[in-house]
Scaffold this motif. Structure first.
Motif, short mmCIF file in Angstrom:
data_model
loop_
_atom_site.label_atom_id
_atom_site.label_comp_id
_atom_site.label_asym_id
_atom_site.label_seq_id
_atom_site.Cartn_x
_atom_site.Cartn_y
_atom_site.Cartn_z
N GLY A 97 0.78 -1.23 0.00
CA GLY A 97 0.00 0.00 0.00
C GLY A 97 0.81 1.28 0.00
O GLY A 97 0.26 2.36 0.18
N LEU A 98 2.12 1.19 -0.22
CA LEU A 98 2.94 2.39 -0.22
C LEU A 98 2.76 3.19 -1.51
O LEU A 98 2.50 2.63 -2.57
CB LEU A 98 4.42 2.03 -0.07
CG LEU A 98 4.93 1.88 1.36
CD1 LEU A 98 4.29 0.73 2.07
CD2 LEU A 98 6.43 1.75 1.36
N LEU A 99 2.89 4.49 -1.40
CA LEU A 99 2.83 5.39 -2.54
C LEU A 99 4.18 5.40 -3.25
O LEU A 99 5.20 5.03 -2.66
CB LEU A 99 2.48 6.81 -2.09
CG LEU A 99 1.18 6.98 -1.32
CD1 LEU A 99 1.08 8.38 -0.76
CD2 LEU A 99 0.01 6.66 -2.22
N ASN A 100 4.19 5.86 -4.51
CA ASN A 100 5.43 5.91 -5.28
C ASN A 100 6.53 6.66 -4.52
O ASN A 100 7.68 6.24 -4.49
CB ASN A 100 5.21 6.55 -6.64
CG ASN A 100 4.43 5.66 -7.58
OD1 ASN A 100 4.12 4.53 -7.27
ND2 ASN A 100 4.10 6.20 -8.74
N LYS A 101 6.18 7.79 -3.93
CA LYS A 101 7.17 8.59 -3.20
C LYS A 101 7.73 7.81 -2.02
O LYS A 101 8.93 7.84 -1.75
CB LYS A 101 6.55 9.91 -2.74
CG LYS A 101 7.55 10.80 -2.01
CD LYS A 101 7.03 12.19 -1.83
CE LYS A 101 7.92 13.12 -1.08
NZ LYS A 101 9.34 12.83 -1.06
N GLN A 102 6.87 7.11 -1.31
CA GLN A 102 7.32 6.32 -0.17
C GLN A 102 8.23 5.18 -0.62
O GLN A 102 9.24 4.88 0.04
CB GLN A 102 6.11 5.76 0.58
CG GLN A 102 5.27 6.82 1.24
CD GLN A 102 3.95 6.27 1.76
OE1 GLN A 102 3.26 5.51 1.06
NE2 GLN A 102 3.59 6.64 2.98
#
Length: 67
Positions: free
Chosen positions: A14-19
């Motif tokens: 569930g992490l975002l691209n930035k994360q």
């Protein structure tokens, strides 16, 4: 590639691209490039479908069933 697998695993969490970029110490555009390659390789259109494929592969992996 191993890096694509790491990206896919983090997407499934569930992490975002930035994360993901921060976690792997790469630029966000690198994550996007990996995702495009992953989508093509798996024959999917989005992050959700890619995550579902990963989960299905994990369930079908006999090594995981032995643990």
């Amino acid at each position: 590639s191993p890096q694509q697998f790491r990206v896919l695993t983090l997407v499934a969490q569930g992490l975002l691209n930035k994360q993901i970029a921060d976690r792997l110490d790469v630029q966000e555009r690198t994550v996007k490039a990996h995702l495009s390659a992953i989508f093509d390789r798996l024959g999917v259109r989005n992050r959700t479908q890619a995550s579902v494929v990963l989960r299905e592969l994990e369930l079908a992996d006999p090594a995981r069933q032995m643990a």
